[in-house]
Design an enzyme around this catalytic site. Structure first.
Site, short mmCIF file in Angstrom:
data_model
loop_
_atom_site.label_atom_id
_atom_site.label_comp_id
_atom_site.label_asym_id
_atom_site.label_seq_id
_atom_site.Cartn_x
_atom_site.Cartn_y
_atom_site.Cartn_z
N HIS A 44 0.91 -1.13 0.03
CA HIS A 44 -0.03 -0.14 0.00
C HIS A 44 1.01 1.09 -0.10
O HIS A 44 2.01 1.25 0.51
CB HIS A 44 -0.99 0.03 1.44
CG HIS A 44 -1.97 -0.82 1.28
ND1 HIS A 44 -2.09 -2.10 1.96
CD2 HIS A 44 -3.40 -0.71 0.40
CE1 HIS A 44 -3.37 -2.71 1.54
NE2 HIS A 44 -3.77 -2.00 0.78
N ASP A 83 1.87 2.30 3.07
CA ASP A 83 3.06 1.25 4.02
C ASP A 83 4.43 1.43 3.78
O ASP A 83 5.33 1.53 4.60
CB ASP A 83 2.86 -0.09 3.47
CG ASP A 83 1.44 -0.68 4.00
OD1 ASP A 83 0.82 -0.15 4.63
OD2 ASP A 83 0.91 -1.76 3.07
#
Length: 83
Positions: free
Chosen positions: A2, A5
């Site tokens: 992501h 992330d």
């Protein structure tokens, strides 16, 4: 991965994209050195409180626009990293 992330969110969309660009440049260099390929990247459209009413289903046009811009950025990241 992501987007959130690997790179934190900035104070606004421009800053957020600049931070992500720096990280993606580093990731691209690591890919060149190691030969590891990207399987995929995706955007986190659920973790931030702005998305508590959805991203693309949100009645707030500003939230919808932010989500659309976030998706576009991650599409560009995928392309750059070969995902």
């Amino acid at each position: 991965f992501h987007d959130r992330d690997v790179a934190p969110e900035g104070a606004n969309l421009k800053e957020t994209n600049e931070i992500l660009d720096e990280v993606v440049d580093h990731m691209a260099e690591l890919q060149r050195r190691t030969g590891i390929k990207l399987l995929w990247a995706t955007q986190n459209l659920f973790g931030h409180p702005r998305y508590m009413n959805g991203a693309f289903t949100n009645p707030d046009v500003e939230v919808f626009a932010h989500a659309a811009a976030q998706v576009k950025k991650v599409l560009d990241v995928n392309h750059k990293l070969g995902g």
